[in-house]
Scaffold this motif. Structure first.
Motif, mmCIF file in Angstrom:
data_model
loop_
_atom_site.group_PDB
_atom_site.id
_atom_site.type_symbol
_atom_site.label_atom_id
_atom_site.label_comp_id
_atom_site.label_asym_id
_atom_site.label_seq_id
_atom_site.Cartn_x
_atom_site.Cartn_y
_atom_site.Cartn_z
ATOM 1 N N UNK A 46 162.602 40.414 74.083
ATOM 2 C CA UNK A 46 163.458 39.609 74.958
ATOM 3 C C UNK A 46 164.334 40.466 75.851
ATOM 4 N N UNK A 47 164.960 41.493 75.266
ATOM 5 C CA UNK A 47 165.798 42.389 76.058
ATOM 6 C C UNK A 47 164.996 43.158 77.096
ATOM 7 N N UNK A 87 165.337 43.107 81.325
ATOM 8 C CA UNK A 87 165.489 44.315 82.143
ATOM 9 C C UNK A 87 164.362 44.426 83.159
ATOM 10 N N UNK A 88 163.113 44.203 82.713
ATOM 11 C CA UNK A 88 161.970 44.293 83.618
ATOM 12 C C UNK A 88 162.029 43.225 84.705
ATOM 13 N N UNK A 90 164.981 43.926 91.829
ATOM 14 C CA UNK A 90 165.481 45.108 92.535
ATOM 15 C C UNK A 90 164.365 45.757 93.351
ATOM 16 N N UNK A 91 163.136 45.714 92.831
ATOM 17 C CA UNK A 91 161.998 46.290 93.559
ATOM 18 C C UNK A 91 161.761 45.544 94.871
ATOM 19 N N UNK A 147 173.128 38.241 82.352
ATOM 20 C CA UNK A 147 172.879 38.454 80.910
ATOM 21 C C UNK A 147 171.719 39.401 80.639
ATOM 22 N N UNK A 148 171.742 40.546 81.334
ATOM 23 C CA UNK A 148 170.734 41.571 81.078
ATOM 24 C C UNK A 148 171.103 42.359 79.823
#
Length: 517
Positions: A439-440, A444-445, A451-452, A482-483
């Motif tokens: 999940x974390x 992030x991905x 961002x990419x 909530x990253x």
């Protein structure tokens, strides 16, 4: 009311224990600061040197370095770590251990030297040049000199005199860079590089030996056979581990030279250098800083806290490595051309592959260290051997079939992916939840993908706003979305506090860390 079954075990606080913890923290801080300084200097210097030498000579230079790196574990044989452990427990035997180390490692050097020269002959028999054998033979001399210096360095570490070892390391690296820069700019080429390396190596071991002699420590003869046998019998598992690790890291460059020549290795080397610099500065220093506390939690029986830390550390590595990989994926062209000459244009196609390899390496380092803490180093070694064999096979297939250095980069990333998957499959610990980990990672991905998109849109204007805008969006998401959770921020705070200069950051960043931390 406190539930004793759910209360983490803690050791009683004593003045002696507090003093030990302060000394350990000081030692780690000194070593980390020296590591950051010395490796930062070397990273910048290698970029400058690559531009001065050009791809062909730089490829030859890195091939010889790789041969030396593979031979070094044979000389070291894990003896240094064993000696540090034993001398720290029995300092009165330091002189006897010094003698045993001199005897065993000098004999092991003969074996390593022969391996290094024979390997250079094999590489020359492929696509390599005759110069490889000559420079490998000369470089082997500096390997012996480094052994004498490293023995003294290990004995100082055993005596917890880290400030001296750190100062000598930074000072000799700085001096070597200055001397090599002088002779290369004067046109001495690779011959001048190896000459200055040998001279600085002699100076290093002379200074370190002088420190011991000043303090009254001498090698004690006759040779103690029990100590000598103890070093060899305890050191060989560490030597095998180190040898496999070095072969894993350097086989791509050695095979590239043997199959398609030094010039192509010269294109591969800058990508490896940047990858190595990122891993050493952002991953190795953090792993070193957190290794003692992770080991302590595991040994004290608080398995849930150990598993919790592994999960958080793996996520932290993904968090810091992902934006670097994205930047080089979209902007490797302008970045490489900014720091290297046009001769290195082929590096542009290699760099993105190596940076995704960096992501895998940084995450994998956490699971590798966790398996070591759990005393599963044999499993970790077998996984590394599987990765090495796969790497060699893929290098042969891709380099012979396509004659392109990108084949070596692809082989490496595939082998590292398989190694990471295997380590993740065998690792288990209380407090470690794959649901939480996945999940974390997905959060992030996901934000990395957003961002990419920003990088691509702004990068169509210019690469500078593309990089800056993408990184700002990524950082903003980490702070305000909530990253990351509270526990993640607690870990970041702890890691930053453990870094050299962390006390300065704590003056401005105050955080109430959870009690269990």
């Amino acid at each position: 009311m406190v539930d004793p079954e759910n209360t983490p075990f803690t050791l009683p606080a004593t003045p002696e224990r507090a003093q030990d913890m302060r000394r350990a923290a000081r030692n780690i801080s000194v070593l980390m600061l020296a590591s950051v300084l010395s490796k930062g200097i070397l990273l910048v210097w290698q970029i400058v040197l690559g531009n001065w030498l050009g791809p062909t000579e730089y490829g030859l230079y890195n091939t010889v370095i790789s041969l030396g790196a593979v031979a070094a574990p044979i000389v070291n044989f894990g003896i240094g770590l064993i000696a540090i452990r034993e001398v720290s427990r029995k300092p009165e035997l330091a002189g006897r251990y010094w003698t045993a180390m001199l005897f065993t490692q000098t004999l092991l050097f003969i074996v390593a030297y022969l391996v290094m020269v024979i390997a250079s002959v094999i590489v020359r028999g492929g696509a390599g040049s005759d110069e490889i054998v000559a420079f490998a033979a000369v470089s082997g001399i500096s390997l012996l000199i480094d052994v004498f210096g490293s023995i003294s360095n290990d004995l100082l570490i055993a005596q917890e005199r880290m400030t001296i070892t750190a100062a000598v390391d930074v000072g000799t690296i700085t001096l070597r860079v200055l001397l090599v820069a002088t002779v290369v700019s004067a046109g001495w080429g690779l011959a001048g590089i190896y000459l200055m390396t040998i001279l600085v190596g002699i100076l290093r071991f002379a200074v370190l030996w002088g420190v011991h002699f000043y303090n009254g420590l001498r090698p004690e003869w006759p040779l103690d056979r029990a100590i000598t046998w103890g070093l060899l019998s305890n050191g060989w598992p560490l030597a095998i581990n180190a040898l496999i690790a070095q072969m894993y890291d350097h086989s791509d460059k050695i095979m590239t030279t043997a199959i398609i020549g030094e010039t192509n290795t010269g294109y591969l080397s800058p990508a490896f250098l940047i990858k190595f610099g990122v891993v050493e500065l952002l991953s190795t220093t953090v792993v070193v800083a957190t290794y003692p506390i992770m080991s302590r939690y595991y040994e004290e029986g608080d398995g849930s806290m150990f598993g919790f830390m592994v999960e958080k550390m793996a996520r932290f590595m993904l968090l810091v490595s992902l934006p670097i990989a994205l930047v080089f994926t979209f902007f490797s062209g302008p970045i490489i051309m900014l720091i290297y000459s046009e001769e290195y244009a082929p590096v542009i196609g290699i760099m993105p592959i190596f940076m995704w390899y960096t992501v895998l390496t940084m995450v994998g380092s956490i699971f590798s260290r966790a398996l070591l803490i759990q005393n599963k180093q044999r499993i970790a070694l077998m996984i590394r051997i599987v990765g090495l064999v796969l790497n060699v096979i893929l290098n042969l297939v891709l380099l012979v079939g396509y004659r392109d250095p990108r084949g070596a980069a692809i082989a490496t990333i595939v082998a590292e992916s398989v190694s990471l998957v295997l380590m993740m499959r065998v690792f288990r610990a209380p407090g470690f939840s794959w649901g939480v980990v996945i999940g974390g990672a997905l959060r992030i991905l996901g934000w990395g993908a957003a961002s990419a998109i920003v990088m691509v849109l702004l990068g169509s204007i210019h690469y500078i706003p593309g990089i800056a805008g993408g990184l700002l969006v990524y950082a903003a998401g980490c702070f305000w979305l909530p990253v990351l959770g509270r526990d993640d921020w607690d870990l970041v705070y702890r890691v930053v506090a453990a870094m050299p200069g962390g006390h300065i950051i704590r003056r401005y960043w105050h955080r109430d860390v959870a009690v269990n931390w």
